[in-house]
Design a protein around this motif. Structure first.
Motif, PDB file in Angstrom:
ATOM      1  N   UNK A  60       0.966  -1.213   0.123  1.00 51.23           N
ATOM      2  CA  UNK A  60      -0.041   0.064   0.065  1.00 51.23           C
ATOM      3  C   UNK A  60       0.824   1.166   0.016  1.00 51.23           C
ATOM      4  N   UNK A  67       1.342   4.253  -2.887  1.00 50.62           N
ATOM      5  CA  UNK A  67       1.152   5.603  -2.713  1.00 50.62           C
ATOM      6  C   UNK A  67       2.472   6.347  -3.176  1.00 50.62           C
ATOM      7  N   UNK A 104      -3.252  -6.368   1.081  1.00 51.16           N
ATOM      8  CA  UNK A 104      -2.432  -5.164   0.228  1.00 51.16           C
ATOM      9  C   UNK A 104      -1.703  -5.749  -0.780  1.00 51.16           C
ATOM     10  N   UNK A 114      -6.520   9.019  -1.735  1.00 43.89           N
ATOM     11  CA  UNK A 114      -6.590   7.755  -1.746  1.00 43.89           C
ATOM     12  C   UNK A 114      -7.687   7.458  -0.567  1.00 43.89           C
ATOM     13  N   UNK A 124      -7.277   7.155  -6.176  1.00 45.90           N
ATOM     14  CA  UNK A 124      -7.272   5.872  -6.193  1.00 45.90           C
ATOM     15  C   UNK A 124      -8.145   5.210  -5.194  1.00 45.90           C
ATOM     16  N   UNK A 181      -8.236  -0.819  -1.280  1.00 46.90           N
ATOM     17  CA  UNK A 181      -9.205  -1.985  -1.011  1.00 46.90           C
ATOM     18  C   UNK A 181      -9.763  -2.049   0.552  1.00 46.90           C
ATOM     19  N   UNK A 182      -9.307  -0.828   1.261  1.00 45.15           N
ATOM     20  CA  UNK A 182      -9.762  -0.750   2.655  1.00 45.15           C
ATOM     21  C   UNK A 182      -9.009   0.595   3.140  1.00 45.15           C
ATOM     22  N   UNK A 236      -7.391   0.778   5.788  1.00 42.14           N
ATOM     23  CA  UNK A 236      -6.149   0.263   6.137  1.00 42.14           C
ATOM     24  C   UNK A 236      -4.973   0.547   4.842  1.00 42.14           C
ATOM     25  N   UNK A 237      -5.587   0.173   3.893  1.00 41.00           N
ATOM     26  CA  UNK A 237      -4.586   0.301   2.862  1.00 41.00           C
ATOM     27  C   UNK A 237      -4.634   1.836   2.226  1.00 41.00           C
ATOM     28  N   UNK A 244      -2.238   3.816   4.406  1.00 45.48           N
ATOM     29  CA  UNK A 244      -0.785   3.684   3.987  1.00 45.48           C
ATOM     30  C   UNK A 244      -0.289   4.070   2.731  1.00 45.48           C
ATOM     31  N   UNK A 245      -1.281   4.298   1.923  1.00 51.91           N
ATOM     32  CA  UNK A 245      -1.048   4.760   0.382  1.00 51.91           C
ATOM     33  C   UNK A 245      -0.788   6.342   0.920  1.00 51.91           C
TER      34      UNK A 245
END
Ligand SMILES: Cc1ncc(C[n+]2csc(CCOP(=O)(O)OP(=O)(O)O)c2C)c(N)n1
Lengths: 248, 353
Positions: free
Chosen positions: A74, A78, A104, B26, B52, B55-56, B58-59, B62-63
């Motif tokens: 992830x 980014x 992820x 994100x 973007x 998927x969650x 959480x992701x 972190x993006x």
């Protein structure tokens, strides 16, 4: 005296924190050599995991970030989405990638993120003292499978490249091993193919490296390489599972 | 400044963020703020910026963390359950000194709760939320216009302190249609990659490493002390609040965001009946405006705190009052929004009306 062998310039002078005989050092070397040979070092950001290689940025001298446990893909997404000219790779263990970070990983692969993942399969959680990982073999004793991994209690080992190869997003999906000089030479070729997939913006690329963990397997380095060859490789075979056109 | 446009809060906030220089979004869908990511998904590609759907949450966070490490203006928006999932990321972001903006359109909780407006994430936003000693700057607008203006402040503060800025709103602000006037577009062409960013070493003589890890306790303590120093500076110079009809006030209502807006009507009802009551509305919830509470302690007979929760900001009001005057509370829970009459009635009870 003539210099005939030395560490790649990209590897720092720092002593690693790895146990004697641990193949993380081999993997670091293959990555460093490949980055140098492909002229990628100055463009590279490595996303390091939580696990034994959490201090990896001390040993491979590129720009680096340290992700939360499992979130490397992830974080790499980014970075890459806003900085497509950077070369972005993650380096992850089997707990980090296949357990806590499987979502992820799968989604980065499914989206075809132009990042590269080097996935170290040592069959357990090294850093926390050798607990069961998603890659632990049936029957394998770990600190949390004291009677051996039993399918009815703990399920089955996960084959990450085989799973990811069913997706359309990945450009290159392979598994190599670090147990012999021939396999190490082959592993480097696979790593370079994975890097080229990203450099050519073809999609997600991943190479699983079948590794060992002498300390937690309670074996000598030589014994653990033999175990990898005899017991692990039959379950996790070497191969290229998805290679799209343009990868070389 | 341009002309006034009639816009829904949840879309106006996205447009404001974009004009304030958000280069990447994100996020993951969640009611009551789905219009916000949807708006970003239309506008960001038009401008050649990044959108973007993760998927969650959480992701997503972190993006955001990854993009923040490149020094890019980055934002995510979500609502309470999604924000809970992001707490791990918030903690890492805090100890990595990277800037980003997070909007939380709070809804009723705990758990899945409901999708109605609430203010029950005050503790989570202002006191940390994730693990470790950290803060984010927390901004609480009370109108659609203020929310839009604040997006510029949010990005500027995030960059100035290399910190996460939370804009705490609720579904009511999101669903409201109001005329808004946007500030000028930020000059995104002038943005340069900061010298600390991890984008590949390039021509730099040193390499950059961004990590929240420091294994030796004596070093981690130093890292923490530096964070605390940053927080003390922020507490000293970034406090913002509004005082409403406080000059002659004998009583004060404390409230933030939507409740403060409703309470303004209650105050005007009281004033019509000759009751001199005013409002202290914290605009930064962290740093909290303790000083203005202290300043008004001797002037007023009591404090009356109103929130859409069970009494969270109440604790900070009490810290400011420090036992010198009574502090009463009125709250609605689970997504219930108090009416101006209701607040006025509850307030009047305390003065014996
Ligand atoms: C959220 C979270 N959960 C658990 C941990 C503890 N933890 C640290 S490393 C690790 C496992 C690492 O195993 P693996 O990814 O296989 O890497 P290895 O150490 O074997 O190289 C765990 C569970 C953590 N740091 N964060």
């Amino acid at each position: 005296m003539k210099l005939i062998y030395k560490a790649p310039d990209t590897m720092t002078e720092k002593d690693t924190t790895y146990c004697p005989g641990c193949p993380h050092g081999i993997a670091h070397r293959l990555i460093s050599e490949s980055l140098e040979e492909m002229n990628l070092v100055k463009k590279t950001v490595i996303v390091w995991p939580v696990g034994c290689s959490v201090f990896g940025y001390y040993f491979i001298g590129t720009d680096a970030v340290e992700a939360a446990h499992g979130r490397a893909c992830a974080m790499a997404t980014g970075i890459k989405r806003v900085h497509p000219e950077s070369f972005v790779m993650t380096y992850q263990g089997d707990g980090d990638l296949a357990s806590i970070g499987i979502a992820e990983t799968v989604h980065a692969a499914a989206r075809g993120e132009k990042i590269t993942t080097i996935f170290i399969n040592n069959g357990n959680y090294g850093m926390t003292g050798g607990q069961m990982a998603p890659t632990t073999l049936i029957g394998q004793v770990t600190t949390t499978t004291p009677y051996g991994r039993k399918p009815e209690a703990n399920g089955f080992p996960m084959h990450v490249p085989e799973m990811l190869a069913t997706l359309d997003g990945p450009a290159y999906v392979a598994r190599a091993a670090l147990d012999s000089p021939q396999h190490i030479i082959q592993a480097k070729k696979f790593i370079q193919k994975a890097f080229s997939a990203q450099a050519k913006r073809l999609g997600f690329s991943i190479v699983e490296l079948v590794s060992t963990c002498p300390t937690n397997w309670k074996m000598t380095p030589v014994e653990s390489m033999e175990r990898a060859r005899k017991e692990v490789l039959p379950v996790f075979p070497i191969g290229e599972f998805r290679v799209i056109k343009g990868v070389e | 400044m341009g002309e006034k446009i009639l816009m829904k809060g949840s879309e106006a906030i996205a447009e404001a963020a974009i004009r304030a220089g958000a280069m990447a979004f994100y996020g993951y869908p969640i009611t009551p703020q789905n219009e916000t990511p949807e708006y970003f998904s239309r506008r960001m590609p038009e401008l050649g910026r990044t959108y973007l759907q993760a998927e969650s949450e959480v992701a997503a966070i972190n993006m955001v963390y990854g993009a923040a490490c490149t020094g890019t203006r980055v934002i995510t928006t979500s609502s309470s359950p999604g924000i809970s999932l992001m707490q791990e990321g918030f903690s890492y972001i805090a100890n990595s000194d990277v800037p980003c903006v997070v909007v939380n359109a709070m809804r009723g909780g705990p758990g899945l709760g409901d999708i109605a407006p609430a203010q029950a994430d005050y503790f989570q936003a202002t006191k940390g939320g994730g693990h470790g000693d950290y803060h984010s700057i927390v901004l609480a607008p009370h109108t659609v216009q203020e929310q839009c203006d604040m997006m510029y402040d949010a990005f500027d503060l995030a960059d100035k302190y290399r910190i996460m800025v939370v804009v705490l709103v609720d579904g009511l602000l999101g669903q409201m249609m109001e005329p808004v006037e946007f500030k000028d577009w930020a000059d995104v062409k002038s943005y340069k990659t900061p010298d600390w960013a991890t984008v590949g070493q390039g021509e730099r003589s040193n390499r950059n490493i961004i990590t929240s890890l420091e294994i030796l306790p004596e070093d981690l303590e130093k890292m923490n002390l530096k964070l605390q120093e940053k927080y003390r500076t922020i507490e000293e110079i970034e406090v913002r609040f509004e005082e409403y009809k406080m000059d002659d006030a004998e009583y004060v209502i404390t409230a933030f965001g939507t409740t403060a807006r409703i309470a303004k009507t209650s105050v005007n009802m009281a004033r019509k009946e000759g009751i001199r009551v005013g409002i202290i509305r914290p605009i930064t919830l962290y740093p909290f405006p303790y000083a203005v509470i202290e300043k008004r302690v001797n002037q007023v007979k009591f404090f009356f705190d109103v929130e859409m929760n069970a009494g969270q900001m109440l604790e900070d009001v009490r810290l400011g009052v420090n036992g010198k005057k009574p502090v009463y509370f009125y709250g609605r829970l689970g997504g219930m929004v108090p009416t101006a009459e209701e607040i006025y009635t509850a307030f009047k009870k305390q003065i014996g009306g």
